[in-house]
Design a protein around this motif. Structure first.
Motif, short mmCIF file in Angstrom:
data_model
loop_
_atom_site.label_atom_id
_atom_site.label_comp_id
_atom_site.label_asym_id
_atom_site.label_seq_id
_atom_site.Cartn_x
_atom_site.Cartn_y
_atom_site.Cartn_z
N ASN A 433 61.30 34.91 30.22
CA ASN A 433 61.49 35.08 28.78
C ASN A 433 61.79 36.53 28.46
N ALA A 434 62.55 36.72 27.40
CA ALA A 434 62.76 38.06 26.85
C ALA A 434 61.84 38.24 25.65
N LEU A 435 61.12 39.36 25.62
CA LEU A 435 60.25 39.70 24.50
C LEU A 435 60.91 40.84 23.74
N ILE A 436 61.19 40.61 22.47
CA ILE A 436 61.97 41.54 21.66
C ILE A 436 61.07 42.12 20.57
N TYR A 437 60.95 43.45 20.55
CA TYR A 437 60.10 44.13 19.57
C TYR A 437 61.02 44.79 18.53
N ASN A 438 61.51 43.98 17.61
CA ASN A 438 62.52 44.48 16.68
C ASN A 438 62.47 43.65 15.39
N LYS A 439 62.36 44.34 14.25
CA LYS A 439 62.23 43.65 12.96
C LYS A 439 63.49 42.86 12.61
N GLU A 440 64.64 43.45 12.82
CA GLU A 440 65.89 42.78 12.47
C GLU A 440 66.05 41.48 13.23
N LYS A 441 65.77 41.49 14.54
CA LYS A 441 65.92 40.28 15.34
C LYS A 441 64.85 39.25 14.99
N ALA A 442 63.65 39.73 14.64
CA ALA A 442 62.59 38.80 14.25
C ALA A 442 62.96 38.09 12.94
N ILE A 443 63.51 38.82 12.00
CA ILE A 443 63.93 38.21 10.73
C ILE A 443 65.05 37.21 10.98
N GLU A 444 65.97 37.55 11.88
CA GLU A 444 67.05 36.62 12.23
C GLU A 444 66.50 35.36 12.87
N ALA A 445 65.54 35.52 13.80
CA ALA A 445 64.94 34.35 14.47
C ALA A 445 64.16 33.50 13.48
N LYS A 446 63.51 34.14 12.51
CA LYS A 446 62.78 33.39 11.48
C LYS A 446 63.75 32.58 10.62
N ALA A 447 64.89 33.17 10.27
CA ALA A 447 65.89 32.46 9.47
C ALA A 447 66.43 31.26 10.23
N ILE A 448 66.63 31.42 11.54
CA ILE A 448 67.10 30.30 12.36
C ILE A 448 66.05 29.19 12.37
N PHE A 449 64.78 29.56 12.51
CA PHE A 449 63.70 28.57 12.50
C PHE A 449 63.68 27.82 11.17
N ASN A 450 63.76 28.55 10.06
CA ASN A 450 63.73 27.91 8.74
C ASN A 450 64.94 27.01 8.53
N ASN A 451 66.08 27.41 9.08
CA ASN A 451 67.27 26.57 8.99
C ASN A 451 67.07 25.26 9.77
N ASP A 452 66.42 25.35 10.94
CA ASP A 452 66.13 24.13 11.71
C ASP A 452 65.16 23.21 10.97
N LEU A 453 64.27 23.80 10.18
CA LEU A 453 63.32 22.97 9.42
C LEU A 453 64.02 22.09 8.39
N GLU A 454 65.23 22.49 7.98
CA GLU A 454 65.98 21.68 7.03
C GLU A 454 66.41 20.34 7.65
N SER A 455 66.41 20.28 8.99
CA SER A 455 66.75 19.04 9.69
C SER A 455 65.50 18.40 10.30
N ALA A 456 64.35 18.74 9.74
CA ALA A 456 63.09 18.24 10.29
C ALA A 456 62.22 17.63 9.19
N GLN A 458 58.12 17.04 8.06
CA GLN A 458 56.77 17.52 8.33
C GLN A 458 55.82 16.36 8.53
N ILE A 459 54.93 16.49 9.49
CA ILE A 459 53.92 15.46 9.77
C ILE A 459 52.74 15.67 8.83
N ASN A 460 52.35 14.59 8.17
CA ASN A 460 51.22 14.62 7.25
C ASN A 460 49.96 14.15 7.96
N LEU A 461 48.88 14.92 7.86
CA LEU A 461 47.64 14.59 8.56
C LEU A 461 47.11 13.22 8.16
N GLU A 462 47.10 12.95 6.87
CA GLU A 462 46.56 11.67 6.39
C GLU A 462 47.34 10.49 6.96
N GLN A 463 48.66 10.60 6.97
CA GLN A 463 49.48 9.53 7.54
C GLN A 463 49.33 9.45 9.06
#
Length: 485
Positions: A433-456, A458-463
């Motif tokens: 694995n590559a470990l990246i210590y950089n704010k810009e790349k972290a924000i980019e990776a977070k945006a990619i994650f949030n974009n993937d959530l649009e196609s996901a 969420q699991i509800n505990l009660e259900q």
């Protein structure tokens, strides 16, 4: 005597089986291994006569590992020491870095440097690549422009459409005089005899990693090389989740959409990727390459993006990647976003996620809705309720199969590589694995994650708690096998 053996052969066989089982159980108990894994092996040995012994022989014994990898570990240490001494590749003092690295990041850096000789590198250009079609477009261009050498290491390499293009390009470069070294895992890969002959005739040097007699029937045989690495002229590196196969490219005719993440790196951290490739090459080729400056050319990158390469496997003393993930989770202050195709974690990771979430950290986990493994899917499901109880947010990706292996923390830290969040990646397979210590790349990776959530969804505990007893039984059964998957 013969009549006695004929009449009581089954009783004798069972008796011999359980004598061997008793010896095996005693051996297991004297080992300092995970209690869950210990219990799994003991149950399998006691409940499944003969089959249990077969499972233990192939998956439970350490002497085969020690015999195979002790020599590799010696090679690793010798080569790494030579590189550091002769080529003077040393991490710079941390207090010279700008922007400043915070205290928790420094502690993580020291953890990896102590565990796996992973130098922190300063000057790097890092590009996050989404999906195979984008990766191969860039990779083919870089390979075509290679001048000195091309070093390649893949878990899955097939000579289908994309694989044939890839291998044909390697042949072309070898015929042009570029040195091409190729290592592929013998279980994960499938290359025809015709293509191997073509590679040989073109001058491509290639070796299978730990060849097995019947690759098709070995399944997840232990100690596989799960890494995906390409190094071009010692200047450009690729690492991530995307193998060489049509499955990883979203052709129109493909049955399912494949979502994956890879990295292209230019700069000093390519030296560490190169080092990892060379240690593996010494092992698979059973030879020692003579180090030369072309493997580690003068770095031209001036962009400051601190990157550390974490490698782990059965030849390392510590579970380096797992420890890095664990530490990043427990030191998070704001959020932890994890994407993994296989979630069969150990107790440490489960506890870290629970504690982080209960302390107020926004912990999110993205997994596939449909898995390519029935057993892995139900084993994953068996862990979800205890995370949902701790308010961990869990999402299922529905657009296709998500194979990305990423984690982003607090807008400061990102890891992208080959390691799944499961026992096999943490303890058995060779991963990187590559470990990246950089704010810009972290924000980019977070945006990619949030974009993937649009196609996901969420699991509800009660259900989730209302799922059928049959599903719970399936989960319990598959979780029993989790340490072996």
């Amino acid at each position: 005597m013969l009549d006695f053996l004929t009449q009581y052969w089954w009783t004798i066989a069972i008796a011999i089986n359980y004598i061997l089982v008793i010896i095996a159980v005693a051996t297991i108990l004297f080992k300092s291994i995970n209690p869950t894994k210990t219990l799994t092996y003991i149950i399998v040995l006691l409940v499944f006569p003969f089959f249990g012994l077969i499972v233990y022989y192939f998956f439970g014994q350490e002497y085969r590992k020690n015999k195979i990898f002790n020599r590799k570990d010696v090679l690793n240490n010798h080569l790494i020491q030579s590189i550091h001494k002769d080529l003077k590749i040393q991490p710079e003092s941390l207090n010279l870095y700008e922007p400043k690295i915070d205290e928790d990041q420094i502690r993580l850096i020291h953890l990896l440097q102590k565990n796996d000789k992973s130098p922190l590198t300063k000057f790097n250009d890092v590009e996050i690549i989404i999906n195979g079609e984008n990766k191969f477009e860039k990779l083919f261009t870089d390979i075509d422009n290679a001048k000195e050498h091309i070093h390649i290491e893949y878990y899955i390499l097939k000579d289908d459409n994309i694989g044939t293009r890839f291998l044909d390009l390697l042949c072309k470069k070898a015929l042009e005089g570029v040195t091409v070294r190729l290592s592929f895992d013998d279980v994960g890969s499938k290359i025809s005899s015709k293509m191997k002959k073509k590679l040989t005739n073109a001058g491509v040097q290639y070796f299978a990693f730990m060849p097995v007699l019947f690759p098709k029937f070995t399944g997840k045989m232990n100690y596989r090389n799960h890494r995906k690495i390409v190094i071009i002229d010692g200047e450009i590196g690729y690492v991530g989740g995307i193998n060489v196969s049509d499955t990883y490219v979203n052709y129109p005719e493909n049955k399912a959409y494949w979502r994956d993440t890879h990295l292209k790196i230019i700069g000093e951290s390519v030296f560490t990727l190169q080092t990892q490739f060379l240690t593996n090459w010494n092992f698979v080729a059973d030879t020692s390459l003579t180090l030369n400056r072309s493997f580690f050319p003068q770095n031209k990158v001036k962009t400051v993006t601190p990157v550390q390469i974490a490698a782990s496997g059965p030849d390392t003393d510590w579970a380096n990647i797992m420890e890095a993930i664990f530490f990043a989770i427990v030191t998070a202050e704001d959020y932890v976003y994890i994407t993994t195709p296989y979630f069969i974690p150990n107790d440490q990771i489960i506890t870290a996620m629970q504690v982080a979430s209960k302390s107020g950290v926004d912990v999110r986990l993205l997994i596939p809705d449909k898995s390519d493994s029935w057993t892995a899917k139900h084993a994953t499901n068996s862990y979800l309720e205890q995370l949902l109880d701790a308010n961990v947010k869990i999402y299922r990706y529905e657009k296709g199969f998500i194979h990305a292996k990423t984690m982003v923390v607090d807008d400061v830290f990102t890891t992208i590589g080959t390691c799944n969040m499961d026992y096999r990646s943490f303890n058995i397979n060779f991963e990187i694995n590559a470990l990246i210590y950089n704010k810009e790349k972290a924000i980019e990776a977070k945006a990619i994650f949030n974009n993937d959530l649009e196609s996901a969804i969420q699991i509800n505990l009660e259900q989730w708690t209302t799922r059928s007893n049959m599903k719970r039984i399936q989960e319990a059964y598959c979780r029993l096998w989790a340490p072996l998957l």
